[in-house]
Design an enzyme around this catalytic site. Structure first.
Site, mmCIF file in Angstrom:
data_model
loop_
_atom_site.group_PDB
_atom_site.id
_atom_site.type_symbol
_atom_site.label_atom_id
_atom_site.label_comp_id
_atom_site.label_asym_id
_atom_site.label_seq_id
_atom_site.Cartn_x
_atom_site.Cartn_y
_atom_site.Cartn_z
ATOM 1 N N ASP A 13 -12.068 2.381 6.849
ATOM 2 C CA ASP A 13 -11.095 3.952 6.972
ATOM 3 C C ASP A 13 -10.938 4.137 7.513
ATOM 4 O O ASP A 13 -11.892 4.111 9.203
ATOM 5 C CB ASP A 13 -11.528 4.943 5.552
ATOM 6 C CG ASP A 13 -10.400 5.779 5.409
ATOM 7 O OD1 ASP A 13 -9.861 5.418 5.027
ATOM 8 O OD2 ASP A 13 -11.686 7.203 5.066
ATOM 9 N N ASN A 61 -4.387 3.830 -4.127
ATOM 10 C CA ASN A 61 -3.901 3.693 -3.078
ATOM 11 C C ASN A 61 -2.177 3.299 -3.211
ATOM 12 O O ASN A 61 -1.147 3.597 -2.054
ATOM 13 C CB ASN A 61 -3.796 2.906 -2.226
ATOM 14 C CG ASN A 61 -5.716 2.703 -0.900
ATOM 15 O OD1 ASN A 61 -6.215 2.304 -1.029
ATOM 16 N ND2 ASN A 61 -5.385 4.215 -0.855
HETATM 17 C C1 IPE Z 1 -10.432 4.009 0.097
HETATM 18 O O1 IPE Z 1 -10.218 5.453 1.486
HETATM 19 C C2 IPE Z 1 -9.164 3.136 0.159
HETATM 20 C C3 IPE Z 1 -9.824 1.584 1.404
HETATM 21 C C4 IPE Z 1 -10.436 2.302 2.478
HETATM 22 C C5 IPE Z 1 -8.760 0.958 0.992
HETATM 23 P P1 IPE Z 1 -8.984 5.898 0.764
HETATM 24 O O2 IPE Z 1 -8.374 6.721 2.277
HETATM 25 O O3 IPE Z 1 -7.763 5.668 -0.006
HETATM 26 O O4 IPE Z 1 -10.720 6.976 0.473
HETATM 27 P P2 IPE Z 1 -10.108 9.015 -0.299
HETATM 28 O O5 IPE Z 1 -8.529 9.348 -0.778
HETATM 29 O O6 IPE Z 1 -9.831 8.882 1.609
HETATM 30 O O7 IPE Z 1 -11.403 8.856 -0.270
HETATM 31 C C1 IPE Z 2 -7.369 2.787 5.222
HETATM 32 O O1 IPE Z 2 -7.334 3.581 6.533
HETATM 33 C C2 IPE Z 2 -6.322 1.551 4.993
HETATM 34 C C3 IPE Z 2 -6.330 1.444 3.782
HETATM 35 C C4 IPE Z 2 -6.812 2.893 2.920
HETATM 36 C C5 IPE Z 2 -4.891 0.823 3.194
HETATM 37 P P1 IPE Z 2 -6.215 4.990 5.277
HETATM 38 O O2 IPE Z 2 -4.696 4.168 5.826
HETATM 39 O O3 IPE Z 2 -6.811 5.551 4.271
HETATM 40 O O4 IPE Z 2 -6.031 5.851 6.912
HETATM 41 P P2 IPE Z 2 -6.788 7.245 7.296
HETATM 42 O O5 IPE Z 2 -7.454 8.017 6.413
HETATM 43 O O6 IPE Z 2 -4.991 8.242 6.256
HETATM 44 O O7 IPE Z 2 -6.919 8.015 8.101
HETATM 45 MG MG MG Z 3 -8.007 7.179 4.341
#
Ligand code: IPE
Ligand code: IPE
Ligand code: MG
Length: 235
Positions: A13, A61
């Site tokens: 993340d 997502n």
């Molecule tokens: C979890 O991260 C999913 C992945 C790392 C693929 P998110 O960014 O989607 O999670 P939340 O929304 O902060 O809980």
């Molecule tokens: C994790 O990074 C990757 C995916 C969820 C695909 P994020 O895209 O959630 O990055 P932040 O949390 O918005 O910084």
């Molecule tokens: Mg994230």
């Protein structure tokens, strides 16, 4: 001291915030995140980790903009078809967890090709969680259990917490060490069944900045935990 964890899982993340804080587009963060994953997969194998599970894209997502989802899917295809060759050559078997329904045909084709290409690799396993949700996995597994009970393949009284793993997307050992980068302290629907006694390591570092030595730090945190599994310490 514990030995090297058998199964390490990473909630990758912080890609978006990594990019935004640098005045870049979120997609730049995903690109750097993909590079970080390639480095870590090779390093985990080198350290003797047998299974590395990574959260690449959750079922939730899909709530993101079409632009971001399309970018991520194209990046995943590019990595599966081209960039992960080093991982393949290293003898790593690549498997996937998640629902195929809902994914584009070209993503499914890339998944099928790399799964087939690496099916006989036996060094270690890279489990890529794509269109993955842990509650969905448990529901899907329950449906398979119901089928097996109704066809007589499984007796109701024979189901237990160990053989339930066979009904999950992949029959993998339980997670020993679960890492979440990017500041949040939550599981976001990731491998809830397999993480039942996982040591959890939250780190502020955004995923693109999470390097090989950071993985080693997480592993040494794990090695110093006293894992009791519900028992009482006996020394
Ligand atoms: C979890 O991260 C999913 C992945 C790392 C693929 P998110 O960014 O989607 O999670 P939340 O929304 O902060 O809980
Ligand atoms: C994790 O990074 C990757 C995916 C969820 C695909 P994020 O895209 O959630 O990055 P932040 O949390 O918005 O910084
Ligand atoms: Mg994230």
């Amino acid at each position: 001291m514990n030995t090297i964890p058998n199964h390490v899982a990473i909630i990758m993340d912080g890609n978006g915030r990594w990019a935004t804080e640098r005045g870049k587009k979120r997609s730049e963060g995903h690109k750097e995140g993909a590079k970080a994953l390639e480095r870590l997969a090779l390093h985990a194998e080198k350290l003797g980790v047998k299974v590395l599970s990574v959260y690449a894209f959750s079922t939730d997502n899909f709530k993101r903009s079409k632009e971001e989802v399309d970018y991520l899917m194209n990046l995943i295809i590019y990595y599966l078809n081209n960039k992960l060759q080093t991982v393949v050559d290293r003898g790593i078997k690549i498997v996937f967890s998640g629902r195929k329904i809902g994914l584009r045909d070209d993503v499914i084709a890339a998944i099928d090709t790399i799964t087939d290409k690496t099916k006989n690799n036996d060094k270690c396993i890279l489990n890529i969680c794509l269109n993955y949700g842990a509650q969905e996995e448990i529901v899907d597994a329950s449906l398979k259990v119901a089928d097996d009970i109704s066809t007589g393949k499984l007796k109701k009284e024979d189901l237990n917490r160990d053989n339930f793993y066979k009904y999950l997307y992949q029959d993998l050992p339980p997670i020993d060490l679960l890492i979440r980068t990017g500041r949040e302290h939550r599981l976001s629907n990731f491998m809830l069944y397999q993480a039942f006694y996982a040591e959890i390591y939250f780190v502020d570092t955004y995923f693109p900045d999470f390097l090989e030595n950071n993985l080693e730090e997480a592993i040494s945190y794990y090695q110093n935990r006293d894992r009791r599994f519900g028992n009482v310490k006996t020394d």
